[in-house]
Design a protein around this motif. Structure first.
Motif, PDB file in Angstrom:
ATOM      1  N   PRO A 190     -60.850  13.136  -6.846  1.00 13.74           N
ATOM      2  CA  PRO A 190     -61.856  12.121  -7.182  1.00 13.74           C
ATOM      3  C   PRO A 190     -62.304  12.156  -8.644  1.00 13.74           C
ATOM      4  CG  PRO A 190     -62.873  13.974  -6.053  1.00 13.74           C
ATOM      5  CD  PRO A 190     -61.406  14.256  -6.066  1.00 13.74           C
ATOM      6  N   GLU A 191     -61.690  13.001  -9.461  1.00 18.23           N
ATOM      7  CA  GLU A 191     -62.085  13.114 -10.870  1.00 18.23           C
ATOM      8  C   GLU A 191     -61.847  11.808 -11.628  1.00 18.23           C
ATOM      9  OE1 GLU A 191     -62.198  17.129  -9.499  1.00 18.23           O
ATOM     10  OE2 GLU A 191     -60.747  15.536  -9.225  1.00 18.23           O
ATOM     11  N   LYS A 192     -62.448  11.742 -12.828  1.00 17.00           N
ATOM     12  CA  LYS A 192     -62.383  10.517 -13.617  1.00 17.00           C
ATOM     13  C   LYS A 192     -60.987  10.240 -14.155  1.00 17.00           C
ATOM     14  CE  LYS A 192     -65.427   8.034 -16.752  1.00 17.00           C
ATOM     15  NZ  LYS A 192     -66.606   8.132 -17.624  1.00 17.00           N
ATOM     16  N   LYS A 193     -60.340  11.268 -14.720  1.00 19.71           N
ATOM     17  CA  LYS A 193     -58.998  11.101 -15.262  1.00 19.71           C
ATOM     18  C   LYS A 193     -58.028  11.970 -14.481  1.00 19.71           C
ATOM     19  CE  LYS A 193     -59.798   9.708 -20.034  1.00 19.71           C
ATOM     20  NZ  LYS A 193     -59.481  10.019 -21.450  1.00 19.71           N
ATOM     21  N   VAL A 194     -57.006  11.343 -13.914  1.00 20.26           N
ATOM     22  CA  VAL A 194     -56.065  12.062 -13.054  1.00 20.26           C
ATOM     23  C   VAL A 194     -54.651  11.854 -13.589  1.00 20.26           C
ATOM     24  CG1 VAL A 194     -55.159  12.317 -10.713  1.00 20.26           C
ATOM     25  CG2 VAL A 194     -57.582  11.749 -11.063  1.00 20.26           C
ATOM     26  N   LEU A 195     -53.914  12.945 -13.640  1.00 17.91           N
ATOM     27  CA  LEU A 195     -52.503  12.907 -14.028  1.00 17.91           C
ATOM     28  C   LEU A 195     -51.675  13.351 -12.834  1.00 17.91           C
ATOM     29  CD1 LEU A 195     -50.158  12.755 -16.115  1.00 17.91           C
ATOM     30  CD2 LEU A 195     -50.685  15.127 -16.701  1.00 17.91           C
ATOM     31  N   ILE A 196     -50.736  12.499 -12.406  1.00 16.19           N
ATOM     32  CA  ILE A 196     -49.876  12.821 -11.271  1.00 16.19           C
ATOM     33  C   ILE A 196     -48.460  13.050 -11.801  1.00 16.19           C
ATOM     34  CG2 ILE A 196     -48.989  12.050  -9.047  1.00 16.19           C
ATOM     35  CD1 ILE A 196     -51.456  10.274  -8.781  1.00 16.19           C
ATOM     36  N   VAL A 197     -47.930  14.238 -11.511  1.00 19.26           N
ATOM     37  CA  VAL A 197     -46.602  14.619 -12.007  1.00 19.26           C
ATOM     38  C   VAL A 197     -45.670  14.797 -10.818  1.00 19.26           C
ATOM     39  CG1 VAL A 197     -45.292  16.286 -13.364  1.00 19.26           C
ATOM     40  CG2 VAL A 197     -47.683  15.803 -13.956  1.00 19.26           C
ATOM     41  N   ALA A 198     -44.542  14.103 -10.849  1.00 22.54           N
ATOM     42  CA  ALA A 198     -43.541  14.209  -9.782  1.00 22.54           C
ATOM     43  C   ALA A 198     -42.155  14.216 -10.400  1.00 22.54           C
ATOM     44  CB  ALA A 198     -43.680  13.056  -8.790  1.00 22.54           C
ATOM     45  N   GLU A 199     -41.174  14.552  -9.591  1.00 19.18           N
ATOM     46  CA  GLU A 199     -39.791  14.493 -10.070  1.00 19.18           C
ATOM     47  C   GLU A 199     -39.414  13.056 -10.407  1.00 19.18           C
ATOM     48  OE1 GLU A 199     -36.144  15.915 -11.253  1.00 19.18           O
ATOM     49  OE2 GLU A 199     -37.915  17.069 -10.679  1.00 19.18           O
ATOM     50  N   SER A 200     -39.881  12.104  -9.581  1.00 17.99           N
ATOM     51  CA  SER A 200     -39.671  10.676  -9.838  1.00 17.99           C
ATOM     52  C   SER A 200     -40.626   9.891  -8.936  1.00 17.99           C
ATOM     53  CB  SER A 200     -38.220  10.268  -9.564  1.00 17.99           C
ATOM     54  OG  SER A 200     -37.906  10.484  -8.200  1.00 17.99           O
ATOM     55  N   PHE A 201     -40.833   8.625  -9.272  1.00 18.08           N
ATOM     56  CA  PHE A 201     -41.672   7.723  -8.485  1.00 18.08           C
ATOM     57  C   PHE A 201     -40.864   6.486  -8.130  1.00 18.08           C
ATOM     58  CE2 PHE A 201     -44.647  10.061 -11.201  1.00 18.08           C
ATOM     59  CZ  PHE A 201     -45.585  10.503 -10.283  1.00 18.08           C
ATOM     60  N   ASP A 202     -41.165   5.923  -6.961  1.00 17.42           N
ATOM     61  CA  ASP A 202     -40.464   4.700  -6.587  1.00 17.42           C
ATOM     62  C   ASP A 202     -41.132   3.489  -7.234  1.00 17.42           C
ATOM     63  OD1 ASP A 202     -42.640   3.768  -4.825  1.00 17.42           O
ATOM     64  OD2 ASP A 202     -42.001   5.395  -3.499  1.00 17.42           O
ATOM     65  N   GLU A 203     -40.463   2.368  -7.167  1.00 13.92           N
ATOM     66  CA  GLU A 203     -40.941   1.161  -7.836  1.00 13.92           C
ATOM     67  C   GLU A 203     -42.278   0.679  -7.283  1.00 13.92           C
ATOM     68  OE1 GLU A 203     -39.484  -3.442  -8.693  1.00 13.92           O
ATOM     69  OE2 GLU A 203     -38.138  -2.027  -7.708  1.00 13.92           O
ATOM     70  N   MET A 204     -42.479   0.789  -5.979  1.00 12.56           N
ATOM     71  CA  MET A 204     -43.730   0.343  -5.371  1.00 12.56           C
ATOM     72  C   MET A 204     -44.922   1.170  -5.866  1.00 12.56           C
ATOM     73  SD  MET A 204     -43.542  -2.312  -3.556  1.00 12.56           S
ATOM     74  CE  MET A 204     -42.484  -3.360  -2.577  1.00 12.56           C
ATOM     75  N   THR A 205     -44.722   2.473  -6.037  1.00  4.87           N
ATOM     76  CA  THR A 205     -45.809   3.327  -6.519  1.00  4.87           C
ATOM     77  C   THR A 205     -46.168   2.969  -7.959  1.00  4.87           C
ATOM     78  OG1 THR A 205     -45.046   5.115  -5.077  1.00  4.87           O
ATOM     79  CG2 THR A 205     -46.547   5.713  -6.851  1.00  4.87           C
ATOM     80  N   TYR A 206     -45.153   2.730  -8.789  1.00  7.06           N
ATOM     81  CA  TYR A 206     -45.420   2.294 -10.161  1.00  7.06           C
ATOM     82  C   TYR A 206     -46.172   0.964 -10.177  1.00  7.06           C
ATOM     83  CZ  TYR A 206     -42.637   5.775 -12.721  1.00  7.06           C
ATOM     84  OH  TYR A 206     -42.169   6.934 -13.299  1.00  7.06           O
ATOM     85  N   ARG A 207     -45.773   0.060  -9.298  1.00  7.26           N
ATOM     86  CA  ARG A 207     -46.416  -1.251  -9.247  1.00  7.26           C
ATOM     87  C   ARG A 207     -47.879  -1.116  -8.835  1.00  7.26           C
ATOM     88  NH1 ARG A 207     -43.590  -5.719  -5.583  1.00  7.26           N
ATOM     89  NH2 ARG A 207     -41.955  -5.314  -7.137  1.00  7.26           N
ATOM     90  N   ALA A 208     -48.163  -0.252  -7.881  1.00  5.23           N
ATOM     91  CA  ALA A 208     -49.531  -0.072  -7.418  1.00  5.23           C
ATOM     92  C   ALA A 208     -50.413   0.584  -8.475  1.00  5.23           C
ATOM     93  CB  ALA A 208     -49.537   0.770  -6.142  1.00  5.23           C
ATOM     94  N   ALA A 209     -49.808   1.370  -9.371  1.00  6.07           N
ATOM     95  CA  ALA A 209     -50.592   2.148 -10.342  1.00  6.07           C
ATOM     96  C   ALA A 209     -50.814   1.435 -11.662  1.00  6.07           C
ATOM     97  CB  ALA A 209     -49.890   3.482 -10.602  1.00  6.07           C
ATOM     98  N   ARG A 210     -50.136   0.337 -11.899  1.00  8.81           N
ATOM     99  CA  ARG A 210     -50.129  -0.213 -13.254  1.00  8.81           C
ATOM    100  C   ARG A 210     -51.475  -0.786 -13.700  1.00  8.81           C
ATOM    101  NH1 ARG A 210     -46.000  -5.270 -12.122  1.00  8.81           N
ATOM    102  NH2 ARG A 210     -47.284  -6.360 -10.590  1.00  8.81           N
ATOM    103  N   ASN A 211     -52.364  -1.129 -12.769  1.00  9.62           N
ATOM    104  CA  ASN A 211     -53.673  -1.667 -13.148  1.00  9.62           C
ATOM    105  C   ASN A 211     -54.790  -0.630 -13.053  1.00  9.62           C
ATOM    106  OD1 ASN A 211     -52.858  -4.278 -13.785  1.00  9.62           O
ATOM    107  ND2 ASN A 211     -52.993  -4.952 -11.655  1.00  9.62           N
ATOM    108  N   VAL A 212     -54.445   0.613 -12.790  1.00  5.82           N
ATOM    109  CA  VAL A 212     -55.459   1.672 -12.676  1.00  5.82           C
ATOM    110  C   VAL A 212     -55.469   2.445 -13.984  1.00  5.82           C
ATOM    111  CG1 VAL A 212     -56.255   3.645 -11.338  1.00  5.82           C
ATOM    112  CG2 VAL A 212     -55.013   1.799 -10.208  1.00  5.82           C
ATOM    113  N   GLN A 213     -56.558   2.291 -14.745  1.00  3.52           N
ATOM    114  CA  GLN A 213     -56.607   2.845 -16.093  1.00  3.52           C
ATOM    115  C   GLN A 213     -56.769   4.360 -16.131  1.00  3.52           C
ATOM    116  OE1 GLN A 213     -56.130   1.026 -18.905  1.00  3.52           O
ATOM    117  NE2 GLN A 213     -55.748  -0.742 -17.608  1.00  3.52           N
ATOM    118  N   ASN A 214     -57.461   4.921 -15.152  1.00  2.91           N
ATOM    119  CA  ASN A 214     -57.796   6.349 -15.225  1.00  2.91           C
ATOM    120  C   ASN A 214     -56.790   7.251 -14.521  1.00  2.91           C
ATOM    121  OD1 ASN A 214     -58.576   5.351 -12.697  1.00  2.91           O
ATOM    122  ND2 ASN A 214     -60.079   6.963 -12.414  1.00  2.91           N
TER     123      ASN A 214
END
Length: 202
Positions: free
Chosen positions: A143-167
């Protein structure tokens, strides 16, 4: 999706950090300075007296006026004249060798894990590609303000869902850098990324 706080012992056994090492603070500083310097365009430019617009005609006659001798209006002492020792286009980029980069990454990961700012999850994805679902999934883990998610890779849907989330920032284990890790309030490491991070810090 359950998250587990990553301990130094677990990270050391995975080969990501070295327990008890206090080396690398200078490498971290050098690397962050290099990142910021490499983003500079170096395009600032002023005109010298040879480049400013103006006629080459002598301003007034050489003798008899009581003024100092002047050749033209392009002199730096006049308004509209050239600039002395002003900025010129240049390359600000800096190079940091591979061993220093590995040391800096190991040091930053060790500090983050030691402070309890890193958690691991078995997997992370948002199948419907919706921002609302992505925000809910991240809030359940960190729930922190700035979050960094690190993975081996992400699928296209996850990238699409994240593109408007600034933090929230999604980065692969092969691309994440020291500056991004330092800027995050919480780092979420997908378990598949640990081996790649271990390779980069070895």
């Amino acid at each position: 999706m359950s998250a587990k706080t990553l301990t130094l012992e677990e990270a050391a056994s995975a080969g990501i950090v070295t327990v008890g090492s206090d080396k690398g603070s200078q490498a971290v500083h050098d690397l962050v300075v290099a990142y910021r310097a490499n983003r500079r365009t170096g395009s600032a430019c002023t005109k010298t007296r040879a480049e400013v617009a103006g006629a080459n005609r002598k301003m007034y006659r050489q003798k008899g006026t009581g003024n100092a001798r002047h050749g033209d209006h392009q002199s730096p002492i006049f308004v509209g004249g050239g600039v002395v020792f002003g900025p010129r286009p240049r390359d600000f980029s800096k190079k940091v060798n591979k061993s220093a980069r590995r040391l800096a990454l190991r040091r930053v990961l060790g500090d983050i894990i030691g402070e309890g700012k890193a958690v691991t999850v078995p997997a992370f994805s948002v199948e419907d590609g919706k921002t609302k679902s992505f925000v809910a999934a991240v809030a359940a883990i960190a729930p922190e303000k700035k979050v960094l998610i690190v993975a081996e890779s992400f699928d296209e849907m996850t990238y699409r869902a994240a593109r408007n989330v600034q933090n929230v920032l999604l980065m692969t284990a092969a691309e994440v850098n020291v500056e991004q890790l330092l800027d995050a309030g919480k780092v979420v490491l997908v378990e598949s990324s640990l081996s790649r991070l271990a390779d980069r810090t070895a």
